[in-house]
Design an enzyme around this catalytic site. Structure first.
Site: not given
Ligand code: PGA
Length: 253
Positions: A13, A97, A215, A99, A11, A175, A169
């Protein structure tokens, strides 16, 4: 190790111009071509979808989108429909997601509409669910996961397990560099699979892939993938460089 075809998804982003995206996609294609027994998907930003799609059209990497609007067309400034995604070669689309839930304020009902629109159009939704740190610390994890799953899938009947992908997730792991331990992730995945079995029956629940996200990197992917209900990874930060993502794609090495 899971009995389903593992999936490693990147992803991106809000990262990568078209040129940077094409270069990364070409490198990911090379890594994926050498990796056996894994499906690889990348989800660039909308602006790079078309060119990245062309760059990977010879296979084996699949193209994903990060978002979709449920309406077929109309006055929805800034939004993108399923048909538009299909037009540029998209196969998968992220829905729910964290976010989008927490920054953009998307509701379970809206996420369900997006997931439904994707399925109806023949796109494969990756429905993301996950608890916040506060929810985990106050013992709400099972309730939150069950609630997001039930609401996100209400009334939806995928007729084949490949059509629907779930991503667990935990918000506190995204992140942050703080990955869920393989045990913690496996527990959540087993719960999700049991809810899928209650809804769709054991046969279909066993086919549906449940990815872990939060992560994931080259150092922890193997241990995560060793768990029976962890069928892949949804990777953010570590999907942005060919070097890091290739190690994850080749998790079997
Ligand atoms: P990350 O993000 O691997 O940077 O933790 C995962 C995601 O948001 O899909």
């Amino acid at each position: 190790m899971s009995e389903r075809l593992p999936m490693i998804a990147g992803n991106w982003k809000m990262h990568k111009t078209r040129a940077d995206g094409v270069a990364l996609a070409e490198a990911v294609s090379c890594a994926a071509a050498e990796a056996e027994g894994v499906e690889v998907m990348i989800a660039p930003p909308f602006t790079a979808l078309s060119e990245v799609g062309r760059a990977i059209s010879a296979g084996p990497v699949m193209l994903g989108a990060q978002n979709i609007h449920p309406a077929e067309q109309g006055a929805f400034t800034g939004e993108i429909s399923a048909a538009m995604l299909k037009d540029v070669g998209v196969s998968y689309v992220l829905t729910g997601h964290s976010e989008r839930r927490h920054i953009m304020g998307e509701s379970d009902a809206f996420i369900r509409e997006k997931t439904a629109a994707a399925l109806a159009a023949g796109l494969r939704p990756v429905l993301c669910i996950g608890e916040t740190l506060e929810q985990r610390q106050t013992g709400q994890t099972s309730g939150v996961l069950t609630g997001q799953l039930e609401a996100g899938l209400a009334g939806l009947e995928p007729d084949d397990g490949q059509a629907l992908v779930i991503a667990y997730e935990p918000v506190w792991a995204i992140g942050t560099g703080q990955t869920a331990s393989p045990e913690t992730a496996q527990q959540a995945h087993a719960l999700i699979r049991s809810r899928l079995a209650a809804r769709y029956g054991n046969g279909l629940a066993k086919q549906i892939r449940i990815l872990y996200g939060g992560s994931v990197n080259g150092g922890n992917v193997k241990d995560l993938m060793a768990r029976p209900d962890i069928d892949g990874a949804l990777v953010g930060g570590a999907s942005l460089t060919a070097e890091d993502f290739s190690v994850i794609v080749r998790f079997r090495d």
